[in-house]
Design a protein around this motif. Structure first.
Motif, short mmCIF file in Angstrom:
data_model
loop_
_atom_site.label_atom_id
_atom_site.label_comp_id
_atom_site.label_asym_id
_atom_site.label_seq_id
_atom_site.Cartn_x
_atom_site.Cartn_y
_atom_site.Cartn_z
N GLY A 12 0.79 -1.23 0.00
CA GLY A 12 0.00 0.00 0.00
C GLY A 12 0.81 1.28 0.00
O GLY A 12 0.29 2.34 0.32
N THR A 13 2.08 1.19 -0.41
CA THR A 13 2.96 2.36 -0.38
C THR A 13 2.35 3.56 -1.11
O THR A 13 1.93 3.45 -2.26
N THR A 14 2.33 4.70 -0.44
CA THR A 14 1.87 5.93 -1.08
C THR A 14 2.61 7.09 -0.43
O THR A 14 3.53 6.87 0.36
N GLY A 15 2.24 8.31 -0.76
CA GLY A 15 2.94 9.43 -0.14
C GLY A 15 2.31 10.75 -0.52
O GLY A 15 1.74 10.88 -1.61
N THR A 16 2.43 11.70 0.37
CA THR A 16 1.92 13.05 0.13
C THR A 16 2.62 13.65 -1.08
O THR A 16 3.84 13.56 -1.20
N ASN A 17 1.84 14.21 -1.96
CA ASN A 17 2.36 14.93 -3.14
C ASN A 17 3.03 14.03 -4.18
O ASN A 17 3.57 14.52 -5.16
N ARG A 18 2.98 12.76 -3.98
CA ARG A 18 3.64 11.83 -4.90
C ARG A 18 3.03 11.90 -6.31
O ARG A 18 3.73 11.77 -7.31
N LEU A 19 1.72 12.15 -6.39
CA LEU A 19 1.04 12.07 -7.69
C LEU A 19 0.73 13.46 -8.27
O LEU A 19 -0.16 13.60 -9.10
N ARG A 20 1.48 14.48 -7.83
CA ARG A 20 1.18 15.86 -8.27
C ARG A 20 1.26 16.00 -9.79
O ARG A 20 0.48 16.75 -10.39
N ARG A 21 2.21 15.29 -10.42
CA ARG A 21 2.37 15.46 -11.87
C ARG A 21 1.16 14.90 -12.63
O ARG A 21 0.67 15.53 -13.56
N THR A 142 2.66 4.70 -13.42
CA THR A 142 3.65 4.37 -12.39
C THR A 142 4.53 5.58 -12.13
O THR A 142 4.74 6.39 -13.03
N CYS A 143 5.05 5.67 -10.90
CA CYS A 143 6.04 6.72 -10.63
C CYS A 143 6.99 6.24 -9.54
O CYS A 143 6.77 5.20 -8.93
N ASP A 144 8.05 7.02 -9.30
CA ASP A 144 8.95 6.67 -8.21
C ASP A 144 8.34 7.14 -6.88
O ASP A 144 7.27 7.75 -6.87
N GLU A 145 9.03 6.88 -5.79
CA GLU A 145 8.45 7.12 -4.46
C GLU A 145 8.09 8.59 -4.26
O GLU A 145 7.14 8.90 -3.55
N ILE A 146 8.88 9.51 -4.85
CA ILE A 146 8.61 10.93 -4.58
C ILE A 146 8.05 11.67 -5.80
O ILE A 146 7.98 12.90 -5.81
N GLY A 147 7.64 10.91 -6.79
CA GLY A 147 6.89 11.51 -7.89
C GLY A 147 7.70 12.37 -8.84
O GLY A 147 7.17 13.27 -9.48
N ARG A 148 9.01 12.07 -8.96
CA ARG A 148 9.83 12.87 -9.88
C ARG A 148 9.99 12.21 -11.24
O ARG A 148 10.39 12.84 -12.21
N VAL A 149 9.72 10.92 -11.29
CA VAL A 149 9.83 10.14 -12.53
C VAL A 149 8.50 9.41 -12.70
O VAL A 149 8.17 8.54 -11.90
N CYS A 150 7.75 9.79 -13.71
CA CYS A 150 6.38 9.24 -13.84
C CYS A 150 6.09 8.94 -15.31
O CYS A 150 6.62 9.59 -16.21
N ARG A 161 -4.82 5.45 -25.84
CA ARG A 161 -4.69 6.57 -26.78
C ARG A 161 -3.29 7.17 -26.77
O ARG A 161 -2.75 7.50 -27.81
N THR A 162 -2.77 7.38 -25.57
CA THR A 162 -1.47 8.08 -25.48
C THR A 162 -0.61 7.50 -24.37
O THR A 162 -1.10 6.86 -23.44
N LEU A 163 0.70 7.77 -24.50
CA LEU A 163 1.65 7.55 -23.40
C LEU A 163 2.21 8.92 -23.02
O LEU A 163 2.59 9.69 -23.90
N THR A 164 2.23 9.21 -21.73
CA THR A 164 2.85 10.45 -21.26
C THR A 164 4.02 10.13 -20.34
O THR A 164 3.92 9.23 -19.49
N ILE A 165 5.09 10.87 -20.54
CA ILE A 165 6.26 10.79 -19.66
C ILE A 165 6.34 12.13 -18.96
O ILE A 165 6.16 13.17 -19.59
N SER A 166 6.58 12.13 -17.65
CA SER A 166 6.65 13.40 -16.93
C SER A 166 7.81 13.30 -15.94
O SER A 166 7.81 12.46 -15.04
#
Ligand SMILES: C[S@@+](CC[C@H](N)C(=O)[O-])C[C@H]1O[C@@H](n2cnc3c(N)ncnc32)[C@H](O)[C@@H]1O
Length: 260
Positions: A12-21, A142-150, A161-166
Motif C-alpha cells: 500500500g505504499t503511497t505518499g503526500t504529493n507523490r502524484l502531483r504530476r 507508475t512513478c517513483d516514491e517521490i513523484g519525480r519520474v512518472c 490513446r497516449t503515453l505520457t512521460i513526466s
C-alpha cells in the motif's frame, strides 16, 4: 478483500504529493471542465487517504463540483481512509469492476498494475474502461516514491490513446531513467525490436544533442528534445506549454508493444 472485488491486495505504499504530476495532467482533461458534476475514481489509493484528497483539491480548482471516490481492494485501508472523508471525497471497497453508482469521467489507477503480471493488464484495462462515461479517461501508470519520474497511459472506452512521460528536469541525467517506471504494459518491453525501446534511445539521443541549451534551463533543453523527436517523425502531442513542465505525450500507436 470484499466479495466480488476484482484484483488482489498488494503493497500500500503511497505518499503526500507523490502524484502531483499526474494530478496536474488530469486537471486539464476537457471532460472534467464540461461535465457538470464529474465523478473521479482514485483506484488503489493505498495506505492513506493522501492521494484522493490531493486529487480532489487540485481538480476542484478546475470544477468545484467534482466528486472523488477512493476505491481500494483492502477493506482495512478503506476503514483508515474513511476517517479523513471530507465533502466531495469518499472511500469505498472495490477493485477493477469500479463499483460506483455513477459512471466515472476519470479513473486514475497509479502504482497498482505495477504489482500485477503483464498478461493481466489487458483485462484490467477492459474492466476499468468499460465503466467510463463516453468521454471518460482511464489514467494508468507508475512513478517513483517521490513523484519525480512518472509515466502513464491514457485510455478511452475503446482502448489506449497516449503515453505520457513526466520528469523533474532539474538534475536529470538521461530521460531513459523513466524506463524503470514505465506502465506495466511497457516496462518489460524496453528491449531491441520494441518501439518503446526505440523511444528511450531517441529520447536520450535528443537530450544529449540538446545539452548546450541546458545553459539556459533544463526546460529549454526538454522543449528542444521534444522538437527533435517531433522532427524525427515521433507523434509528439501538445506544445511548449506542456513540454516546459517536463512532459511529453505521444500517440499510443508509436510505442504499443508488438503483442500485448
Ligand atoms: C502501491 S499502492 C499505490 C497507492 C497510490 N495509488 C500511489 O500511487 O501512491 C497500490 C494499492 O492498490 C491496491 N490495489 C491493488 N489491486 C487493486 C484493485 N484491483 N482494485 C483496487 N485496489 C487495488 C493495493 O491494495 C494497494 O493499496
Amino acid at each position: 478483500m470484499a466479495r466480488g472485488a476484482e484484483g488482489r491486495i498488494t503493497r500500500g505504499t503511497t505518499g503526500t504529493n507523490r502524484l502531483r504530476r499526474v494530478d496536474r495532467w488530469v486537471a486539464r482533461l476537457p471532460a472534467l471542465r464540461r461535465t457538470p458534476h464529474p465523478l473521479v475514481v482514485d483506484l488503489g489509493f493505498g495506505g492513506s487517504a493522501a492521494t484522493p484528497l490531493e486529487l480532489h483539491r487540485r481538480l476542484a480548482a478546475v470544477n468545484p463540483r467534482v466528486e472523488v471516490v477512493g476505491v481500494e481492494i483492502d477493506p482495512g485501508r478503506v476503514r483508515i481512509a474513511s476517517a479523513s472523508a471530507v465533502p466531495g471525497v469518499s472511500f469505498r471497497v472495490g477493485g477493477f469492476e469500479v463499483p460506483t453508482e455513477r459512471r466515472p469521467t476519470i479513473i486514475r489507477a497509479f502504482n497498482v498494475l505495477r504489482q500485477y503480471d503483464e498478461h493481466e493488464v489487458p483485462d484490467a484495462w477492459r474492466r476499468m474502461t468499460s465503466r467510463l462515461t463516453e468521454d471518460g479517461t482511464l489514467v494508468e501508470g507508475t512513478c517513483d516514491e517521490i513523484g519525480r519520474v512518472c509515466s502513464w497511459v491514457a485510455l478511452g472506452p475503446a482502448g489506449p490513446r497516449t503515453l505520457t512521460i513526466s520528469l523533474r528536469l532539474s538534475g536529470l541525467e538521461l530521460p531513459s531513467i523513466v524506463a524503470e517506471r514505465l506502465p506495466k504494459a511497457l516496462i518489460h518491453r524496453n528491449v531491441p525490436g520494441e518501439r518503446v525501446h526505440e523511444l528511450m534511445l531517441a529520447l536520450d539521443r535528443a537530450w544529449r544533442t540538446n545539452a548546450p541549451l541546458g545553459v539556459y534551463s533544463p526546460a529549454q533543453r526538454w522543449i528542444a528534445t521534444a522538437r527533435t523527436l517531433a522532427a524525427a517523425g515521433w507523434p509528439v502531442r501538445d506544445g511548449v506549454a506542456r513540454w516546459r513542465l517536463g512532459e511529453l505525450t505521444l500517440d499510443w500507436d508509436a510505442v504499443a508493444p508488438a503483442r500485448l
